[in-house]
Design an enzyme around this catalytic site. Structure first.
Site, PDB file in Angstrom:
ATOM      1  CD  GLU A 165      -8.376  -3.782  13.018  1.00 28.05           C
ATOM      2  OE1 GLU A 165      -8.336  -3.156  11.955  1.00 28.05           O
ATOM      3  OE2 GLU A 165      -7.392  -4.388  13.491  1.00 28.05           O
ATOM      4  CG  ASP A 212     -11.961  -2.494  17.275  1.00 26.21           C
ATOM      5  OD1 ASP A 212     -10.877  -2.116  16.805  1.00 26.21           O
ATOM      6  OD2 ASP A 212     -13.048  -1.917  17.048  1.00 26.21           O
ATOM      7  CD  GLU A 279      -5.239  -8.883  15.923  1.00 20.71           C
ATOM      8  OE1 GLU A 279      -4.486  -7.954  15.603  1.00 20.71           O
ATOM      9  OE2 GLU A 279      -6.322  -9.101  15.365  1.00 20.71           O
TER      10      GLU A 279
HETATM   11  O1  G3I Z   1       1.065 -11.389   0.375  1.00 20.70           O
HETATM   12  C1  G3I Z   1       1.817 -10.300  -0.144  1.00 20.70           C
HETATM   13  C2  G3I Z   1       2.958 -10.804  -0.944  1.00 20.70           C
HETATM   14  O2  G3I Z   1       2.459 -11.501  -2.056  1.00 20.70           O
HETATM   15  C3  G3I Z   1       3.824  -9.625  -1.361  1.00 20.70           C
HETATM   16  O3  G3I Z   1       4.966 -10.099  -2.013  1.00 20.70           O
HETATM   17  C4  G3I Z   1       4.263  -8.808  -0.164  1.00 20.70           C
HETATM   18  C5  G3I Z   1       5.047  -7.561  -0.551  1.00 20.70           C
HETATM   19  O4  G3I Z   1       4.910  -6.551   0.414  1.00 20.70           O
HETATM   20  O5  G3I Z   1       3.110  -8.381   0.522  1.00 20.70           O
HETATM   21  C6  G3I Z   1       2.335  -9.473   0.984  1.00 20.70           C
HETATM   22  O6  G3I Z   1       1.245  -9.002   1.689  1.00 20.70           O
HETATM   23  C7  G3I Z   1       1.484  -8.461   2.975  1.00 20.70           C
HETATM   24  C8  G3I Z   1       0.787  -9.342   4.007  1.00 20.70           C
HETATM   25  O7  G3I Z   1       0.909  -8.747   5.285  1.00 20.70           O
HETATM   26  C9  G3I Z   1       1.363 -10.752   4.064  1.00 20.70           C
HETATM   27  O8  G3I Z   1       2.672 -10.722   4.480  1.00 20.70           O
HETATM   28  C10 G3I Z   1       0.918  -7.068   3.021  1.00 20.70           C
HETATM   29  O9  G3I Z   1       1.695  -6.217   2.161  1.00 20.70           O
HETATM   30  C11 G3I Z   1       0.933  -6.519   4.422  1.00 20.70           C
HETATM   31  O10 G3I Z   1       0.213  -5.292   4.455  1.00 20.70           O
HETATM   32  C12 G3I Z   1       0.245  -7.498   5.336  1.00 20.70           C
HETATM   33  O11 G3I Z   1       0.302  -6.969   6.660  1.00 20.70           O
HETATM   34  C13 G3I Z   1      -0.579  -7.587   7.578  1.00 20.70           C
HETATM   35  C14 G3I Z   1      -1.581  -6.568   8.098  1.00 20.70           C
HETATM   36  O12 G3I Z   1      -2.395  -7.185   9.077  1.00 20.70           O
HETATM   37  C15 G3I Z   1      -2.482  -6.046   6.981  1.00 20.70           C
HETATM   38  O13 G3I Z   1      -3.300  -5.049   7.474  1.00 20.70           O
HETATM   39  C16 G3I Z   1       0.263  -8.137   8.721  1.00 20.70           C
HETATM   40  O14 G3I Z   1       1.087  -9.191   8.233  1.00 20.70           O
HETATM   41  C17 G3I Z   1      -0.645  -8.652   9.823  1.00 20.70           C
HETATM   42  O15 G3I Z   1       0.127  -8.955  10.955  1.00 20.70           O
HETATM   43  C18 G3I Z   1      -1.660  -7.570  10.209  1.00 20.70           C
HETATM   44  O16 G3I Z   1      -2.514  -8.096  11.181  1.00 20.70           O
HETATM   45  C19 G3I Z   1      -3.484  -7.181  11.710  1.00 20.70           C
HETATM   46  C20 G3I Z   1      -4.717  -7.994  12.064  1.00 20.70           C
HETATM   47  O17 G3I Z   1      -5.167  -8.692  10.934  1.00 20.70           O
HETATM   48  C21 G3I Z   1      -5.818  -7.080  12.599  1.00 20.70           C
HETATM   49  N1  G3I Z   1      -5.346  -6.278  13.714  1.00 20.70           N
HETATM   50  C22 G3I Z   1      -4.097  -5.526  13.467  1.00 20.70           C
HETATM   51  C23 G3I Z   1      -3.010  -6.474  12.987  1.00 20.70           C
HETATM   52  C24 G3I Z   1      -1.689  -5.745  12.835  1.00 20.70           C
HETATM   53  O18 G3I Z   1      -1.766  -4.781  11.849  1.00 20.70           O
END
Ligand code: G3I
Length: 372
Positions: A165, A212, A279
């Site tokens: 990205e 991306d 994705e």
């Molecule tokens: O790991 C912590 C955990 O310890 C905590 O208790 C919990 C409370 O909210 O949060 C957890 O972290 C979260 C993590 O996912 C694991 O579940 C984050 O808050 C959350 O922001 C994170 O979101 C991920 C996101 O990327 C971050 O930007 C999504 O799961 C994941 O699907 C998403 O994937 C991205 C790709 O990497 C790049 N392209 C876009 C795609 C979708 O956004």
């Protein structure tokens, strides 16, 4: 003489009846949802899913993964923040377990991701006294990060999303329009080329991708984010970055322009690059920007919306099959509408109870019939 003949006839009849009974038992014991996606597309392209398995996944979910997919992308656990939260701290417990589980169960693994503006510790960009890190210091840290993380899994991953990205949204397509991220501000545009070179040094056999979202947009008209991506990729190739392919993320919706998707695949292939949909999810409701957003839509999704979703998946897979020589892998971003970053928009092939949705059958139909 008559006795052996009648015995032979009786044996034959018994054998035939037994065979028929066995065959019909096999037919009825194989429900439609046991048709495997990975088998349906064997020899065409890999079929993947995202998830940080096996922890917190049920037996039914793990069985679903083993049945349908032949490659897995860790959804979060190989990103810079989780693997390298501070300069001296590395955390490999979750990805190590995932890589071992995948090997035991015959799944390949795709690494995600080494350089990103998000989920990356601020420490990369801070000097020793709190001042902004110099270009040299940030690059030294990035090289160490890549050599350590990609080096740890050397020979165990099929490839890496080296850079994720880097192109900003909303550009006209006349420039690369790179995102003004901490990496860009601290190092500059050559951070991408250097990251590819170090990833290759760390794991020479790994396929290396630029990944991306929305980079297919504008492909038909040769403008916007797609045109920017073409400028960026041409520069990377010219600068000698060891890049093998492009990941079109595929966070799509009911009105996604699939002509752009097809043209983008053709354009990337014309640069000598492979393409993967890395994705994939297609929302059945709510708005869609392709980027992380909070409008989660409604919980009640109509059967008609799921049929429309199935049609988008059907047309998409017809295109992917037509371009199978260029397409290496199609990875879904999750395994079910429960295991999705936008679960309320119901974007995947299995519902929250892991039951197949119309979209699964639509995709299997495409595999059965071949390309149009
Ligand atoms: O790991 C912590 C955990 O310890 C905590 O208790 C919990 C409370 O909210 O949060 C957890 O972290 C979260 C993590 O996912 C694991 O579940 C984050 O808050 C959350 O922001 C994170 O979101 C991920 C996101 O990327 C971050 O930007 C999504 O799961 C994941 O699907 C998403 O994937 C991205 C790709 O990497 C790049 N392209 C876009 C795609 C979708 O956004």
């Amino acid at each position: 003489m008559t006795k052996p003949i009648s015995l032979t006839i009786v044996s034959y009849v018994i054998f035939s009846i037994a065979s028929i009974l066995q065959a019909s038992a096999q037919d009825t014991s194989a429900p439609a949802n046991l048709v495997s996606l990975k088998d349906a597309f064997a020899g065409k392209f890999l079929i993947g899913c995202a998830g940080d398995v096996p922890g917190r996944y049920s037996e039914a979910e793990l069985a679903n993964i083993k049945l349908h997919y032949n490659i897995i992308t860790p959804e979060n656990s190989m990103k810079p923040q989780p693997t390298h939260p501070s300069e001296e701290t590395y955390n490999f417990a979750t990805p190590d377990t995932l890589v071992a589980w995948a090997a035991e169960n015959n799944l390949k693994v795709w690494g995600h991701t080494l350089v990103w503006h998000a989920q990356t510790g601020n420490w990369f960009f801070q000097g020793t006294n709190g001042e902004p890190a110099s270009r040299e210091l940030a690059l030294e840290r990035l090289k160490k990060h890549i050599m350590t993380v990609a080096g740890r899994y050397k020979g165990k991953l099929l490839g890496w999303d080296v850079v994720n990205e880097s192109i900003a949204d909303g550009g006209s397509g006349e420039t690369e329009n790179l995102r003004k991220s901490s990496w860009y501000r601290t190092v500059g545009p050559d951070v991408l080329t250097l990251a590819f070179k170090w990833a290759h040094e760390a794991d020479p056999e790994a396929k290396l991708y630029y990944n991306d979202y929305n980079i297919e947009q504008g492909a038909v008209a040769n403008r916007g984010k797609h045109a920017s991506s073409m400028l960026l990729l041409k520069r990377l190739i010219k600068e000698g970055a060891p890049i093998d392919g492009v990941g079109i993320q595929g966070h799509w919706h009911l009105t996604t322009n699939l002509e752009d998707v097809e043209k983008a695949i053709e354009n990337y292939a014309s640069l000598g690059l492979k393409v993967s949909i890395t994705e994939l999810d297609v929302t059945a409701t709510g708005s869609n920007t392709g980027a992380f957003q909070t409008d989660a839509g409604t919980n009640s999704v109509t059967a008609e919306a799921f049929q429309k979703q199935a049609e988008v998946y059907r047309k998409l897979f017809q295109i992917l099959l037509k371009h199978q020589k260029s397409v290496e892998r199609v990875t879904f971003w999750g395994i079910s509408d429960r295991r999705s970053w936008r679960s309320r928009q119901r974007p995947l092939l299995f519902d929250a109870q892991l039951q197949p949705k119309p979209a699964l059958q639509a995709i299997l139909d495409v595999a059965k019939r071949g390309q149009p």
